[in-house]
Structure formats: structure tokens, C-alpha cells
Design an enzyme around this catalytic site. Structure first.
Site, PDB file in Angstrom:
ATOM      1  N   CYS A 106      -0.065   3.954   2.577  1.00  0.00           N
ATOM      2  CA  CYS A 106       0.323   3.523   3.928  1.00  0.00           C
ATOM      3  C   CYS A 106       1.755   3.960   4.240  1.00  0.00           C
ATOM      4  O   CYS A 106       2.048   4.465   5.325  1.00  0.00           O
ATOM      5  CB  CYS A 106       0.207   2.005   4.059  1.00  0.00           C
ATOM      6  SG  CYS A 106      -1.458   1.347   3.862  1.00  0.00           S
TER       7      CYS A 106
ATOM      8  N   CYS B 248       0.836  -1.213   0.000  1.00  0.00           N
ATOM      9  CA  CYS B 248       0.000   0.000   0.000  1.00  0.00           C
ATOM     10  C   CYS B 248       0.866   1.258   0.000  1.00  0.00           C
ATOM     11  O   CYS B 248       1.496   1.581   1.018  1.00  0.00           O
ATOM     12  CB  CYS B 248      -0.930  -0.032   1.212  1.00  0.00           C
ATOM     13  SG  CYS B 248      -1.813   1.504   1.520  1.00  0.00           S
TER      14      CYS B 248
END
Length: 334
Positions: free
Chosen positions: A35, A32
Site C-alpha cells: 500500500c 500494508c
């Protein structure tokens, strides 16, 4: 500087939800991009606002901890969840630094307003008494002991038992309303004293696999002259043994090298709570199923040693199947 706690099991996360009043969870994934982008912001908030047993920051990899992610309905990354006393109270979806900052700083303000009165007296957020501040980033995991397997050698039968040392209540010598001035007899005593000499051997098997960071030991002998051998002493030298399948006999302990030997200096005892903090060689205590605490001698010329409480700090992991303890480290020749 306190980094977020990387969650490695559902049991570990549940333990933090119990031991810390507020928990912040960062549900993320290695693949991700957002993230990774917001991670420095989250880590800075953790470094600034973490408080032992009050506010704990965690990181949960959704691919590795799918059961936790499923339990809280996580469908997008990153997702940040705030828990208060184990219950989710706020969710921030997406990598929005402004929203995250606002939510976490609001949480910190609420935590400050709701500071329990017991904290000033050494009570943890979970309600258990502790004699000194918990180490940053770690929890009080004393309650992970397996009660049926506890053993304490060379205790004086007029005082407490092994479980007494791990009680979560404030010691009566500090005025908790229990035991002190409650009359004579074992029921009024909430501490342990040694019997024939100053040595004690405590065996603690655990329900979970632990990472043990440090210990706190509380000893509250009554006031008196230093040369009065009738007054019990505080512990001085401790030897620690891990992952034994049984309580070690005193002669047996002499033939086995301890994992760590600790010498408590007179200045290590807190004057208010009678508690000494014992830092462990953390690398030696990463996978702990049981702990033998051998109190070798006391600080003084007395004949007995007194211990009121022992607290254990670190991280708990997966639950073990109880039964015969693994005998890691019991190889011949040790």
C-alpha cells in the site's frame, strides 16, 4: 494539486458517491507494505486527474472504516475500486502501477466523453446548479441543511423564503424557465429581498457535522441606474457565526464577535452568473453544526438587498441526532 480525500466516516463516503460522478477508492492499511509502495502513484494520478464534482480520489483505511470495507467485500490490500454515479464499475487488486494507471486514465477519458451539457452552465455532477466551479477537493454540501430549522429574518414577504436560497435549481433570472415571465405573485419568485432595510439574517442548521471550506452567493438584481434606490443591491459585508442554537437577532449579533467577516468587492461578482466566491478561514470551520449568515449591508445606496442562491462547499461527516443544537461557542461573555 489535489490530494486524495481521506475518508473518516461512511456518511462522508456516501456523500461523495452522490456528489461526484466518478469516485476512486484506495482501500489500504497502515501495516500494508505494498500500500505504501503504490501510494505515490495514486497520489500523482489524483493530482493530475481530479475534477471537482466529476472525478474524486479517496483513501479508506480498512482498519478504521471496517463498515465500508465490509460493505464492498474488501479482503486484500491494496484494493482500488472505481464508482460511477455511486455504483462500483471496476476493481483493481494489488499494487500494480501499470494496471492502476491504465484503469484510471481510461476512467478520465470516459469522464471527458460523458461531460454533461449542464456543466458549462454551472450545473454540478449531482444535478444541482452552482454559480462557479467548486473548489478542488471539496463537494457541494448545501443539501445537508435541516429544512425544519431554517430561518430568515427581515425578508420581504412578497419574495422567497429561507429555503429558496438553498434550492438546487438554476435561478430564474438566468433563464431556467421558472419564475421569469411566469406572472405575478410569490409563486413566480425564486429569490429573496430584504424588507425594512438592507440587512438579512439566515440561520442554517445542518443534519451532519460539516467542514465548511467556502461559500458561493448569487445575486442578480435587475439592470438599472446605480443611483436608483428602488433597485435592490448585491450584498457587500457578511458576518458569519457558527454553532449557535438559534437564529441570531440583529441586536444580538452586534454583541457577539463573528467567526469571520467578509467584504465582497464589486470585481468579485462573476458577470455571467452573478456569483461571488467566498473563501473561509478553513481552520475556523472544521466542526460546523449550524451557520448564521448575517448580510450587514449592500453595495450601493439602495434600501434593499437581493440574494438568489447560496451554495456551501466542504466535507460532510457523521449524521447528528436532530433536536436541540449543541451550543458550542455560546459561553457567557461572548
Amino acid at each position: 494539486m489535489t490530494a486524495p480525500v481521506n475518508i473518516s466516516s461512511k456518511e462522508q463516503f456516501n456523500n461523495l458517491l452522490t456528489s461526484s460522478t466518478f469516485v476512486v477508492a484506495d482501500f489500504h492499511a497502515e501495516w500494508c507494505g505494498p500500500c505504501h509502495a503504490i501510494a505515490p502513484v495514486y497520489e500523482q494520478l489524483s493530482a493530475q486527474l481530479s475534477r471537482p464534482n466529476r472525478i474524486t480520489f479517496t483513501k479508506i483505511d480498512v482498519d478504521r472504516q471496517q463498515d465500508i470495507a465490509k460493505a464492498y467485500g474488501i479482503t486484500a490490500m491494496p484494493t482500488f475500486m472505481v464508482f460511477e454515479r455511486g455504483r462500483p464499475t471496476n476493481t483493481i487488486r494489488g499494487a500494480d502501477p501499470t494496471k492502476l494507471n491504465q484503469a484510471i486514465r481510461k476512467l478520465a477519458a470516459e469522464a471527458g466523453k460523458s461531460e454533461p451539457a449542464g456543466d458549462a452552465e454551472g450545473e454540478s455532477a449531482g444535478g444541482a446548479w452552482i454559480g462557479a466551479a467548486a473548489p478542488k477537493g471539496y463537494s457541494d454540501i448545501t443539501d445537508q441543511f435541516e429544512a425544519k430549522g431554517l430561518e430568515l429574518l427581515n425578508r420581504d414577504g412578497d419574495f422567497g423564503v429561507a429555503r429558496t436560497l438553498l434550492e438546487s435549481s438554476k435561478p430564474s433570472a438566468l433563464g431556467n424557465g421558472k419564475g421569469k415571465d411566469a406572472g405575478e405573485g410569490a409563486a413566480a419568485v425564486d429569490w429573496v429581498e430584504s424588507d425594512t432595510d438592507e440587512q438579512l439574517m439566515l440561520f442554517i442548521p445542518f443534519m451532519s457535522t460539516l467542514k465548511v471550506h467556502s461559500l458561493q452567493i448569487t445575486s442578480l438584481p435587475p439592470p438599472g441606474d446605480d443611483d436608483d434606490d428602488e433597485i435592490p443591491m448585491r450584498p457587500k459585508t457578511l458576518q458569519l457565526y457558527t454553532n449557535r442554537s438559534h437564529v441570531l437577532g440583529f441586536d444580538e449579533a452586534e454583541d457577539i464577535p463573528p467567526v469571520q467577516t467578509v467584504t465582497i468587492q464589486p470585481g468579485d461578482w462573476d458577470a455571467k452568473t452573478g456569483t461571488a466566491k467566498i473563501d473561509l478561514r478553513f481552520v475556523k470551520f472544521q466542526t460546523v453544526f449550524s451557520l448564521n449568515i448575517f448580510i450587514v449591508d449592500g453595495d450601493g445606496d439602495g434600501e434593499k438587498t437581493r440574494v438568489d442562491r447560496i451554495r456551501i462547499f466542504g466535507e460532510s461527516g457523521a449524521k447528528r441526532e436532530m433536536g436541540k443544537l449543541e451550543k458550542i461557542g455560546d459561553e457567557p461573555g461572548e
